[in-house]
Enzyme design. Structure first.
Site, PDB file in Angstrom:
ATOM      1  N   HIS A  73     -26.523  23.085  22.991  1.00 25.40           N
ATOM      2  CA  HIS A  73     -27.447  21.967  22.795  1.00 25.40           C
ATOM      3  C   HIS A  73     -28.852  22.522  22.659  1.00 25.40           C
ATOM      4  CE1 HIS A  73     -29.574  18.166  23.508  1.00 25.40           C
ATOM      5  NE2 HIS A  73     -28.436  17.548  23.305  1.00 25.40           N
ATOM      6  N   ASP A 128     -21.499  15.518  22.808  1.00 29.64           N
ATOM      7  CA  ASP A 128     -21.033  15.078  21.491  1.00 29.64           C
ATOM      8  C   ASP A 128     -19.577  15.468  21.261  1.00 29.64           C
ATOM      9  OD1 ASP A 128     -23.584  14.014  20.661  1.00 29.64           O
ATOM     10  OD2 ASP A 128     -24.252  16.082  20.466  1.00 29.64           O
TER      11      ASP A 128
END
Length: 430
Positions: free
Chosen positions: A306, A364
């Site tokens: 991320h 995600d």
């Protein structure tokens, strides 16, 4: 806050700029008077080193892998709380009492219906329209239907608009899904909780009863909770920028949704599922892992690592549990995409390359496989993200309007075009 100063020296000038110390995070140099006193701007593409506002809502420490809402860590909220309680926390600053929670849930539950004329608005779209196109259009149009909650100078109207958007967004999103599927709209029910109501509006049909499985409802609620707010990201900053002009709340939230629609922002879990489908079968995973390690290969493992969290994404740890529960309930044996997801997760977590670089599965990755398992098409992933994030946008909008220091946004630029030049008539141009 502190009274410390930072000294900026350039050419023959020396300026003293105030420094502020937050309750958490790095110190901030206040440059509001920089142009007036020094006749210079700062240059910060993407505003990644610039504080645009003062906020008490959400704090992220990417190095520690920490996400706090009003001081409460996200893992505790996701495990012990539920989405509407987190909505209350974000909006009002504190966790509610039992009576406050009951009142808030009642108000949200009894505002879930949409104005009936909005059904005709849906029918104006092509059936193959992307659900986000419909959602942005319908949200923006709400100001034409709810005139009694668009005066941003009236605290009561701001409150009514906030409740309406939180309450109606699941209906807006579910109806966009139904419309793009060619299915009849399912109206909300007041006896269901927030997540169960949304799932029923998405998957029920008039011909038979639909019972929401509590495991799926809990997983959906966690997805909502884990995406509720994420500090000053692109869509949140868009909401604040739109709000700074005095735009009505529905227009501001529509602007945030439009920004979220971008694949670099709200489309990450969709990109992850598309990658899993590209891999196709479990036997091809080693090939794709090798490609991900090759710096000369453009392929990247989506859903791993991320840009904010330099360690483990704290939201992913919680959502992994829900992903395991959902996959155990629904099974992955007949779904090659989910088979690839489970095996890719296993191999990546055991690979020293990914462990050393801290490229762990992020929120995600897990939200994508949960939504896939539930039966949502990838075109619905960003709309569900927008539904979840609506309360964060509204909370930030409220905070900005209450800040006496807020003013209309007006970023500066580093101009590199032509300097002044005189106009030349067309017949004289060589």
């Amino acid at each position: 806050m502190t009274d410390r100063k930072a000294t900026l020296t350039f050419d023959d000038k020396s300026l003293e700029l105030p420094m502020h110390s937050p309750t958490a995070g790095p110190d901030v140099i206040d440059i509001r008077k920089l142009y007036a006193q020094g006749d210079v701007f700062t240059h910060d593409p993407g505003f990644t080193s610039t504080s645009s506002c003062e906020s008490t809502i959400t704090f992220i420490d990417g190095d520690k892998g920490e996400l706090l809402h009003r001081g409460y860590p996200i893992d505790q909220l996701a495990e012990k709380s539920h989405y509407l309680e987190v909505c209350y926390l974000l909006l009002y600053g504190e966790l509610p009492t039992a009576a406050q929670m009951e009142d808030f849930e009642f108000r949200v539950t009894h505002h879930t219906m949409l104005h009936e004329q909005l059904t005709y608005f849906y029918r104006g779209f092509r059936r193959d329209a992307h659900p986000m196109a419909i959602i942005v259009g319908v949200m923006g149009a709400m100001s034409a239907f709810y005139h009694d909650s668009t005066d941003i100078s009236d605290p009561w109207q701001r409150e009514v608009a906030s409740i309406r958007m939180i309450a109606k967004m699941p209906t807006i999103v579910a109806w966009a899904f139904k419309y793009s599927s060619g299915m009849p709209f399912i109206y909300p029910r007041n006896d269901l909780d927030y997540a169960s109501n949304f799932l029923r509006m998405c998957f029920a049909v008039p011909a038979e009863e639909y019972e929401v499985d509590p495991i799926l409802s809990r997983a959906m609620d966690r997805i909502f909770t884990l995406h509720a707010d994420h500090e000053q990201n692109a869509s949140t900053s868009t909401v604040r920028l739109a709000s700074s002009s005095g735009a009505n709340p529905f227009a501001c939230i529509a602007a945030g949704a439009a920004c979220l629609w971008g694949p670099a922002h709200g489309g990450a879990n969709q990109a992850c599922l598309e990658m899993l489908r590209e891999i196709g079968t479990v036997d091809k995973i080693p090939e794709y892992i090798a490609r991900a390690k090759d710096k000369n290969d453009p392929f990247r493992l989506m859903g791993f690592g991320h840009r904010v969290y330099k360690n483990i994404d704290p939201r992913a740890t919680v959502l992994k549990k829900s992903a395991d529960e959902v996959l155990d309930l629904l099974g992955v044996h007949n779904n090659p995409t989910l088979q690839v997801a489970k095996e890719l997760e296993k191999q990546a977590l055991e690979d020293p390359y990914f462990v050393e670089k801290k490229l762990f599965p992020n929120v995600d990755f897990y939200s994508g496989i949960i939504l896939e398992a539930m039966g949502f098409p990838t075109s619905m992933f960003t709309p569900i993200f927008a539904l979840s994030r609506t309360v964060g946008w509204i909370s930030q909008w409220h905070e900005q309007l209450s800040d006496p220091a807020h003013k209309i946004g007006r970023p500066r630029q580093l101009y590199t075009g032509h300097p002044f030049r005189d106009y030349v008539e067309v017949e004289k141009r060589g």
